[in-house]
Design a protein around this motif. Structure first.
Motif, PDB file in Angstrom:
ATOM      1  N   ASP A  34      98.569  13.302  42.389  1.00  0.00           N
ATOM      2  CA  ASP A  34      97.688  13.037  43.522  1.00  0.00           C
ATOM      3  C   ASP A  34      96.651  11.990  43.142  1.00  0.00           C
ATOM      4  O   ASP A  34      96.319  11.820  41.978  1.00  0.00           O
ATOM      5  N   GLN A  80      95.551  11.931  48.236  1.00  0.00           N
ATOM      6  CA  GLN A  80      96.864  11.452  48.620  1.00  0.00           C
ATOM      7  C   GLN A  80      97.896  11.883  47.587  1.00  0.00           C
ATOM      8  O   GLN A  80      97.678  11.756  46.387  1.00  0.00           O
ATOM      9  N   LEU A  81      99.019  12.402  48.087  1.00  0.00           N
ATOM     10  CA  LEU A  81     100.134  12.740  47.215  1.00  0.00           C
ATOM     11  C   LEU A  81     101.121  11.588  47.212  1.00  0.00           C
ATOM     12  O   LEU A  81     101.544  11.127  48.266  1.00  0.00           O
ATOM     13  N   TYR A  86     106.558  20.335  44.884  1.00  0.00           N
ATOM     14  CA  TYR A  86     106.950  20.812  46.199  1.00  0.00           C
ATOM     15  C   TYR A  86     108.472  20.852  46.228  1.00  0.00           C
ATOM     16  O   TYR A  86     109.141  20.169  45.437  1.00  0.00           O
ATOM     17  N   TRP A 133     104.728  10.541  46.463  1.00  0.00           N
ATOM     18  CA  TRP A 133     106.018  11.209  46.317  1.00  0.00           C
ATOM     19  C   TRP A 133     107.064  10.270  45.735  1.00  0.00           C
ATOM     20  O   TRP A 133     107.141   9.107  46.107  1.00  0.00           O
ATOM     21  N   GLY A 134     107.913  10.795  44.843  1.00  0.00           N
ATOM     22  CA  GLY A 134     109.100  10.080  44.401  1.00  0.00           C
ATOM     23  C   GLY A 134     110.299  10.579  45.187  1.00  0.00           C
ATOM     24  O   GLY A 134     110.154  11.219  46.219  1.00  0.00           O
ATOM     25  N   ALA A 135     111.499  10.305  44.671  1.00  0.00           N
ATOM     26  CA  ALA A 135     112.735  10.687  45.369  1.00  0.00           C
ATOM     27  C   ALA A 135     113.154  12.115  45.069  1.00  0.00           C
ATOM     28  O   ALA A 135     114.004  12.661  45.768  1.00  0.00           O
ATOM     29  N   TYR A 191     110.299  18.021  44.226  1.00  0.00           N
ATOM     30  CA  TYR A 191     109.489  16.823  44.022  1.00  0.00           C
ATOM     31  C   TYR A 191     108.349  17.111  43.044  1.00  0.00           C
ATOM     32  O   TYR A 191     107.612  18.091  43.211  1.00  0.00           O
TER      33      TYR A 191
END
Lengths: 108, 113
Positions: A91, A95-96, A36, A98-100, A87
């Motif tokens: 999953d 649920q995804l 994303y 996410w990192g920074a 990003y």
């Protein structure tokens, strides 16, 4: 949960290809790899996802390593509008995680 | 076709106050999600729903409640706001059969003083 590792930031010149790397060494066999991007002050925007094979769409290409422990998002010809945080996400059961992300800077 | 909309866009609360954030989607999606994003960080999942009348906890559910009484709406409630809940809140929805492509709203910036 499996995690991803990305560089904090990358720079690229306008109209050149960009390769954004992601490591996910603890990925499990059923985890999809998602990308994303988030433009400044906006909600995230879907780019692409894949499981094992390389994937192409109108926005980008996703190259997945044979062992699936890393992947690369390829923007074929970057424009100033591609400047965003990208990003790489795995999953887990809808649920995804996410990192920074990687902040992509495009130089004119 | 408005996509995913969020109300309000901005809000300032005092510690201990309560509020509800509204998310609406007009794409007939089964799946809906609430995330929070703190400065310089990725999103963290608060709660999600896989269909009308269902909800489930995500990564950081404490201090929040949700309801999905109608398919198109997903409400996020803060019962007693704390400064640690200062964040930008994003709602997302996903298509039936392909929950992994999520469509995001513009976000709600919440400040708790």
């Amino acid at each position: 949960d499996a995690k991803t590792t990305q560089p904090n930031s990358m720079e690229s010149n306008e109209e050149e290809p960009v390769h954004l790397p992601c490591n996910h060494s603890t990925i499990s066999g059923t985890d999809y790899i998602h990308w994303y991007r988030q433009l400044p002050s906006q909600g995230p925007e879907y780019v692409i996802h894949g499981l094992t094979s390389n994937v192409n769409n109108r926005m980008a290409s996703l190259a997945i390593a044979e062992d699936r422990k890393s992947s690369t998002l390829i923007l074929h010809r970057a424009t100033l509008r591609d400047a965003a945080v990208y990003y790489c996400i795995l999953d887990s059961n809808y649920q995804l995680i996410w990192g920074a992300g990687t902040k992509l800077i495009i130089k004119p | 076709n408005a996509g995913v909309t969020q109300t309000p866009k901005f809000r300032v609360l005092k510690t201990g106050q309560s509020m509800t954030l509204l998310c609406a989607q007009d794409m007939n999606h089964e799946y809906m999600y609430w995330y929070r994003q703190d400065p310089g960080m990725g999103l963290r999942l608060i709660h999600y729903s896989v269909g009308e009348g269902t909800t489930a906890k995500g990564e950081v559910p404490d201090g929040y409640n949700v309801s999905r009484l109608k398919k198109q709406n997903f409400l996020l409630g803060l019962e007693s706001a704390a400064p640690s809940q200062t964040s930008v809140y994003f709602c997302a929805s996903g298509e039936d059969g392909d929950p992994y492509e999520q469509y995001f709203g513009p976000g709600t910036r919440l400040t708790v003083t």
